[in-house]
Design a protein around this motif. Sequence first.
Motif: not given
Length: 253
Positions: A139-149
């Motif tokens: 979840p943490h990596a997915e949340a970070e990738a979310d913001v980067d997108l």
Amino acid sequence: MGDENRTAAEATARHIEDLILEGSLRPGDPLLAERELALRLKVSRPTLRQGLKLLEQRGLLVAEAGGGRRVAPLATSFTDPLVALMASRAEVVEDYLELRATLEGMAAGLAARRASDLDRETLAGCMRRIEAAHDAADPHAEAEADVDLHVALYEASHNVVLLQIMRALSGMLRRGVFHNRDTLYARPEVREVLRRQHRAIHDGVMARDPLAASAAAEAHMRYTRQALAEIAAAEARLDVSLRRIEGGSLTPR
């Protein structure tokens, strides 16, 4: 400083300012060492130093202990106490999400029209990271990738005002100022919906379809707003239940 040297230093500073404004140089990015930077900019080292000093005085660059320099951290027009006060009020969080729904839709529509091949490659890379983190149940990596997108989306809009405003907001989001992304990504069923929504935004931009991209971005923000409201309501109900069990912490047990 002679007039000629001053003009050259101003031109150097202006060139770096343009890179900061358009987003090529990002908050916190370190600059090359003076020798290499002077070669890249095709100016003398004294002229470079004068130009860098001007940017430091304007608050756009910060000097480091070892002699290096980096782009100043992103600031907003709000003072920290005011941001904290805003973030403590539920109605302000609602306003924040309402604003983002409009701006995200605008950014996605512009990106679908204006994205360069490099922008599209960056966006695709963010989507691959989201998919990989989702499959790995991280979840943490997915949340970070979310913001980067979303940041990649703002960059692909090629609207520098929108980019800088949304970068400030995304910086607040990373710090959990308006809401904690972990509350969303801790729930597998929500993570799946978010993944599909990010894919829809990505696909709309890649298809160069402004209407589809904009609609997907706005739908994503509406869902985020609704999901956060439902999570907050559920947590409030749980708090009430716990207080009932504990007698409001005011009765002997």
